[in-house]
Design a protein around this motif. Structure first.
Motif, mmCIF file in Angstrom:
data_model
loop_
_atom_site.group_PDB
_atom_site.id
_atom_site.type_symbol
_atom_site.label_atom_id
_atom_site.label_comp_id
_atom_site.label_asym_id
_atom_site.label_seq_id
_atom_site.Cartn_x
_atom_site.Cartn_y
_atom_site.Cartn_z
ATOM 1 N N ARG A 12 0.812 -1.213 0.000
ATOM 2 C CA ARG A 12 0.000 0.000 0.000
ATOM 3 C C ARG A 12 0.850 1.269 0.000
ATOM 4 O O ARG A 12 0.318 2.364 0.010
ATOM 5 N N ILE A 13 2.174 1.098 -0.004
ATOM 6 C CA ILE A 13 3.071 2.248 0.023
ATOM 7 C C ILE A 13 4.008 2.180 -1.173
ATOM 8 O O ILE A 13 4.606 1.136 -1.448
ATOM 9 N N ASP A 14 4.132 3.282 -1.882
ATOM 10 C CA ASP A 14 4.997 3.353 -3.058
ATOM 11 C C ASP A 14 6.452 3.087 -2.672
ATOM 12 O O ASP A 14 6.901 3.447 -1.590
ATOM 13 N N ASN A 15 7.210 2.443 -3.579
ATOM 14 C CA ASN A 15 8.609 2.117 -3.302
ATOM 15 C C ASN A 15 9.461 3.359 -3.053
ATOM 16 O O ASN A 15 10.444 3.300 -2.315
ATOM 17 N N CYS A 16 9.107 4.474 -3.678
ATOM 18 C CA CYS A 16 9.854 5.723 -3.458
ATOM 19 C C CYS A 16 9.726 6.172 -1.999
ATOM 20 O O CYS A 16 10.682 6.684 -1.411
ATOM 21 N N VAL A 17 8.533 5.966 -1.426
ATOM 22 C CA VAL A 17 8.312 6.326 -0.026
ATOM 23 C C VAL A 17 9.131 5.409 0.880
ATOM 24 O O VAL A 17 9.747 5.855 1.849
ATOM 25 N N VAL A 18 9.152 4.113 0.546
ATOM 26 C CA VAL A 18 9.936 3.148 1.330
ATOM 27 C C VAL A 18 11.408 3.538 1.332
ATOM 28 O O VAL A 18 12.066 3.569 2.375
ATOM 29 N N LYS A 19 11.941 3.858 0.154
ATOM 30 C CA LYS A 19 13.357 4.231 0.050
ATOM 31 C C LYS A 19 13.645 5.524 0.803
ATOM 32 O O LYS A 19 14.706 5.681 1.403
ATOM 33 N N LYS A 20 12.683 6.454 0.769
ATOM 34 C CA LYS A 20 12.866 7.717 1.483
ATOM 35 C C LYS A 20 12.928 7.476 2.983
ATOM 36 O O LYS A 20 13.771 8.048 3.688
ATOM 37 N N ILE A 21 12.054 6.607 3.476
ATOM 38 C CA ILE A 21 12.049 6.275 4.905
ATOM 39 C C ILE A 21 13.365 5.610 5.296
ATOM 40 O O ILE A 21 13.966 5.934 6.326
ATOM 41 N N LEU A 22 13.851 4.684 4.466
ATOM 42 C CA LEU A 22 15.119 4.011 4.746
ATOM 43 C C LEU A 22 16.283 5.000 4.751
ATOM 44 O O LEU A 22 17.207 4.887 5.554
ATOM 45 N N SER A 23 16.232 5.976 3.854
ATOM 46 C CA SER A 23 17.309 6.972 3.816
ATOM 47 C C SER A 23 17.279 7.851 5.063
ATOM 48 O O SER A 23 18.324 8.236 5.584
ATOM 49 N N PHE A 24 16.069 8.166 5.567
ATOM 50 C CA PHE A 24 15.954 8.939 6.809
ATOM 51 C C PHE A 24 16.538 8.155 7.984
ATOM 52 O O PHE A 24 17.234 8.707 8.833
ATOM 53 N N ILE A 25 16.245 6.848 8.028
ATOM 54 C CA ILE A 25 16.799 5.997 9.082
ATOM 55 C C ILE A 25 18.322 6.001 8.996
ATOM 56 O O ILE A 25 19.028 6.038 10.005
ATOM 57 N N GLY A 26 18.835 5.977 7.763
ATOM 58 C CA GLY A 26 20.284 6.015 7.560
ATOM 59 C C GLY A 26 20.913 7.290 8.065
ATOM 60 O O GLY A 26 22.085 7.313 8.448
ATOM 61 N N ASN A 27 20.138 8.369 8.069
ATOM 62 C CA ASN A 27 20.619 9.650 8.590
ATOM 63 C C ASN A 27 20.295 9.822 10.071
ATOM 64 O O ASN A 27 20.355 10.919 10.611
ATOM 65 N N LYS A 28 19.910 8.694 10.717
ATOM 66 C CA LYS A 28 19.647 8.644 12.164
ATOM 67 C C LYS A 28 18.481 9.534 12.591
ATOM 68 O O LYS A 28 18.476 10.106 13.675
ATOM 69 N N LYS A 29 17.474 9.643 11.711
ATOM 70 C CA LYS A 29 16.262 10.359 12.074
ATOM 71 C C LYS A 29 15.382 9.453 12.937
ATOM 72 O O LYS A 29 15.315 8.246 12.716
ATOM 73 N N THR A 30 14.718 10.026 13.923
ATOM 74 C CA THR A 30 13.807 9.249 14.757
ATOM 75 C C THR A 30 12.504 9.007 14.001
ATOM 76 O O THR A 30 12.215 9.664 12.994
ATOM 77 N N TYR A 31 11.707 8.064 14.512
ATOM 78 C CA TYR A 31 10.414 7.802 13.887
ATOM 79 C C TYR A 31 9.569 9.075 13.856
ATOM 80 O O TYR A 31 8.888 9.357 12.874
ATOM 81 N N GLN A 32 9.609 9.849 14.949
ATOM 82 C CA GLN A 32 8.813 11.070 15.013
ATOM 83 C C GLN A 32 9.300 12.093 13.993
ATOM 84 O O GLN A 32 8.494 12.799 13.372
ATOM 85 N N ASP A 33 10.620 12.182 13.802
ATOM 86 C CA ASP A 33 11.169 13.087 12.780
ATOM 87 C C ASP A 33 10.625 12.724 11.402
ATOM 88 O O ASP A 33 10.262 13.595 10.607
ATOM 89 N N ILE A 34 10.587 11.415 11.125
ATOM 90 C CA ILE A 34 10.106 10.942 9.823
ATOM 91 C C ILE A 34 8.625 11.265 9.653
ATOM 92 O O ILE A 34 8.189 11.721 8.592
ATOM 93 N N LEU A 35 7.845 11.044 10.703
ATOM 94 C CA LEU A 35 6.406 11.343 10.644
ATOM 95 C C LEU A 35 6.166 12.827 10.395
ATOM 96 O O LEU A 35 5.300 13.204 9.599
ATOM 97 N N ASP A 36 6.944 13.675 11.063
ATOM 98 C CA ASP A 36 6.779 15.122 10.891
ATOM 99 C C ASP A 36 7.160 15.558 9.481
ATOM 100 O O ASP A 36 6.505 16.412 8.879
ATOM 101 N N THR A 37 8.232 14.969 8.949
ATOM 102 C CA THR A 37 8.710 15.339 7.615
ATOM 103 C C THR A 37 7.776 14.837 6.517
ATOM 104 O O THR A 37 7.570 15.506 5.509
#
Length: 208
Positions: A12-37
């Motif tokens: 239900r989620i586009d692959n571009c969104v998945v890759k973006k989330i993984l890249s945020f994790i790679g930059n040590k963003k918290t789950y809340q940071d990702i949700l806000d962004t």
């Protein structure tokens, strides 16, 4: 359309969104940071957790793919880091807390002088590779990191124009397994100079 975009029937989620989330994790963003962004995407913390749990180490995650060989002015920078992500693993037998180990590498050719400002430097020709696993034994035993090394070398040889005059600079936090990456790269490119140093973030944090 789903087939064209590489989206599974259940997905239900586009692959571009998945890759973006993984890249945020790679930059040590918290789950809340990702949700806000990514507020416009309408995801929750459970969605992010599921993306991390369902990521497979035998799948290559390349960020910012390109069809052209990238020219390197002088040095190719290879920044490597690893982190553990705590999450809940829900099964029929019950709910269990697990650790998911993630290894990230960002590869780039320096700073983009046209886009960089005094306060905000922008790195040029950035590509990345990600590997995820449940606390892999090869980290514990400090072995050759075969899967990750293969992915990283494939990215470098596929997307960057490498010649004998190019130098490599491996940057990390000082962990032995990251230092060894410089040795593996030197073995693969015996005619090139390969260096290792602690990256700026971890170096300055030692003096705080």
């Amino acid at each position: 359309m789903d087939k064209l975009l590489g989206i599974e029937k259940w997905q239900r989620i586009d692959n571009c969104v998945v890759k973006k989330i993984l890249s945020f994790i790679g930059n040590k963003k918290t789950y809340q940071d990702i949700l806000d962004t990514m507020e416009h995407v309408k995801i929750c913390t459970k969605t992010i957790s599921n993306i991390m749990k369902n990521a497979k180490i035998d799948k290559e995650y390349y960020l910012n793919k390109t069809d052209k060989k990238i020219k390197i002015p002088h040095t190719l920078y290879i920044q490597i880091d690893g982190t553990y992500l705590k999450m809940w693993n829900e099964k029929k037998t019950g709910k269990k807390k697990i650790k998911k180990h993630s290894i990230f590498s960002t590869v780039y050719t320096g700073f983009d002088e046209t886009k960089s400002t005094e306060k905000r430097p922008v790195i040029a020709n950035k590509l990345g590779v990600i590997e995820l696993d449940n606390i892999p034994e090869y980290i514990k035993k400090n072995s050759k990191l075969t899967n990750f090394v293969n992915k990283l070398l494939t990215l470098i040889t596929s997307y960057y124009d490498i010649n004998d005059n190019i130098e490599f600079m491996v940057l990390g936090d000082g962990a032995p397994w990251i230092k060894n990456m410089a040795k593996f790269i030197q073995e693969y490119f015996p005619k090139n100079k390969v260096h290792y140093t602690i990256d700026k973030f971890h170096l300055t944090s030692r003096f705080k």
